[in-house]
Design a protein around this motif. Sequence first.
Motif, PDB file in Angstrom:
ATOM      1  N   THR A  40       0.831  -1.201   0.000  1.00 49.66           N
ATOM      2  CA  THR A  40       0.000   0.000   0.000  1.00 49.66           C
ATOM      3  C   THR A  40       0.866   1.252   0.000  1.00 49.66           C
ATOM      4  OG1 THR A  40      -0.146  -0.017   2.425  1.00 49.66           O
ATOM      5  CG2 THR A  40      -1.884  -1.161   1.192  1.00 49.66           C
ATOM      6  N   MET A  41       0.346   2.311  -0.590  1.00 50.76           N
ATOM      7  CA  MET A  41       1.104   3.560  -0.673  1.00 50.76           C
ATOM      8  C   MET A  41       0.156   4.753  -0.647  1.00 50.76           C
ATOM      9  SD  MET A  41       2.175   3.328  -4.719  1.00 50.76           S
ATOM     10  CE  MET A  41       2.569   1.572  -4.549  1.00 50.76           C
ATOM     11  N   ARG A  42       0.667   5.832  -0.089  1.00 54.97           N
ATOM     12  CA  ARG A  42      -0.035   7.123  -0.113  1.00 54.97           C
ATOM     13  C   ARG A  42       1.012   8.181  -0.440  1.00 54.97           C
ATOM     14  NH1 ARG A  42      -0.840  11.414   3.392  1.00 54.97           N
ATOM     15  NH2 ARG A  42      -2.771  12.611   3.030  1.00 54.97           N
TER      16      ARG A  42
ATOM     17  N   THR B 179       1.873  12.090  -1.880  1.00 52.39           N
ATOM     18  CA  THR B 179       1.256  13.413  -1.907  1.00 52.39           C
ATOM     19  C   THR B 179       2.105  14.387  -2.717  1.00 52.39           C
ATOM     20  OG1 THR B 179       2.344  14.016   0.180  1.00 52.39           O
ATOM     21  CG2 THR B 179       0.127  13.078   0.320  1.00 52.39           C
TER      22      THR B 179
ATOM     23  N   GLU C 104      -2.920  13.891  -4.450  1.00 50.23           N
ATOM     24  CA  GLU C 104      -2.737  12.673  -3.648  1.00 50.23           C
ATOM     25  C   GLU C 104      -2.944  11.428  -4.503  1.00 50.23           C
ATOM     26  OE1 GLU C 104      -5.017  10.604   0.118  1.00 50.23           O
ATOM     27  OE2 GLU C 104      -4.521  12.755   0.232  1.00 50.23           O
TER      28      GLU C 104
ATOM     29  N   ASN D  47      -3.310   7.269  -4.003  1.00 49.49           N
ATOM     30  CA  ASN D  47      -3.476   6.113  -3.119  1.00 49.49           C
ATOM     31  C   ASN D  47      -3.521   4.862  -3.981  1.00 49.49           C
ATOM     32  OD1 ASN D  47      -4.109   7.130  -0.191  1.00 49.49           O
ATOM     33  ND2 ASN D  47      -5.273   8.482  -1.554  1.00 49.49           N
ATOM     34  N   GLY D  48      -2.654   3.924  -3.675  1.00 50.59           N
ATOM     35  CA  GLY D  48      -2.612   2.715  -4.510  1.00 50.59           C
ATOM     36  C   GLY D  48      -2.106   1.511  -3.748  1.00 50.59           C
ATOM     37  N   THR D  49      -2.203   0.368  -4.406  1.00 50.24           N
ATOM     38  CA  THR D  49      -1.739  -0.895  -3.840  1.00 50.24           C
ATOM     39  C   THR D  49      -0.996  -1.678  -4.905  1.00 50.24           C
ATOM     40  OG1 THR D  49      -3.622  -1.003  -2.320  1.00 50.24           O
ATOM     41  CG2 THR D  49      -2.398  -3.047  -2.707  1.00 50.24           C
TER      42      THR D  49
ATOM     43  N   GLY E 179      -4.917   2.003  -8.300  1.00 52.32           N
ATOM     44  CA  GLY E 179      -5.191   3.050  -7.344  1.00 52.32           C
ATOM     45  C   GLY E 179      -5.945   4.217  -7.946  1.00 52.32           C
ATOM     46  N   THR E 180      -5.904   5.335  -7.225  1.00 58.37           N
ATOM     47  CA  THR E 180      -6.575   6.560  -7.662  1.00 58.37           C
ATOM     48  C   THR E 180      -5.650   7.751  -7.465  1.00 58.37           C
ATOM     49  OG1 THR E 180      -7.562   6.917  -5.476  1.00 58.37           O
ATOM     50  CG2 THR E 180      -8.856   5.667  -7.071  1.00 58.37           C
TER      51      THR E 180
ATOM     52  N   HIS F  38     -10.649  13.380 -10.180  1.00 55.84           N
ATOM     53  CA  HIS F  38     -10.459  12.071  -9.552  1.00 55.84           C
ATOM     54  C   HIS F  38     -10.257  11.040 -10.664  1.00 55.84           C
ATOM     55  CE1 HIS F  38     -11.028   8.892  -6.512  1.00 55.84           C
ATOM     56  NE2 HIS F  38     -11.671   8.239  -7.477  1.00 55.84           N
TER      57      HIS F  38
END
Length: 225
Positions: free
Chosen positions: A119-121, A123, A129, A131-133, A142-143, A150
């Motif tokens: 997992t990652m966040r 910025t 931002e 967010n993904g896996t 992710g997104t 978005h």
Amino acid sequence: MKRPGPLVTLLAGLLLGLFMLSLNATTGTESASSGYREQTPSPAPKKSATASPSLRSPSPAVAPSPSRKPVATADYAGRTDDDSASVAVAVRDGKGIAYFCDGHAKESWLKGDVEDDGTMRLTGSYGAELNGTLRQDRRIRGTVEVAGGHYAFTADRATKPSGLYRATATVRGAKIDGGWIVLPDGRQVGILTRAGKPTAAPGITPETGAVTVDGQQLTARPVTP
């Protein structure tokens, strides 16, 4: 000389009998007392308060913590689900850096930690931002939130020369900052910002990173965290 009379003889016999009776009674009492003392059982030994090791309750086994395999060093590149932009992520030693680019005017550089579970966040500026896996099929799902938009994306593992590149320099007095994503199928998406104004970036030679900007040759280098 007169012999003792029958009365004297009787009295002497009576005294002797009393003496013998008293002696037997005393002897019998001592014998009984001695015999009773000999039969008195010895006190039982005290039990130790400490339980025998074999009777102790076994200590509960402590389960070992599951090992966590660090995320491998690799680059990932792909497109958003609506096919409007590209996303590239470079992962090194638990750190990640990403680039979102639509090839026209919208871009964002993002960075942050990548956990051992994938997992990652990440910025970036102005509230951007990602967010993904990183999944077992060796792709990141992710997104990205950029400039109020978005975007869902999928980035597959990239093999050189695919990946993420950047070049910074000063050309004819203007500061140049260029970012490129080379997709696994060979397509390139990039933005060149010249003195703060973004435009579509010219193509690079992925094998060498060579790119020409305003007649000056620059080198775009692979990006690592």
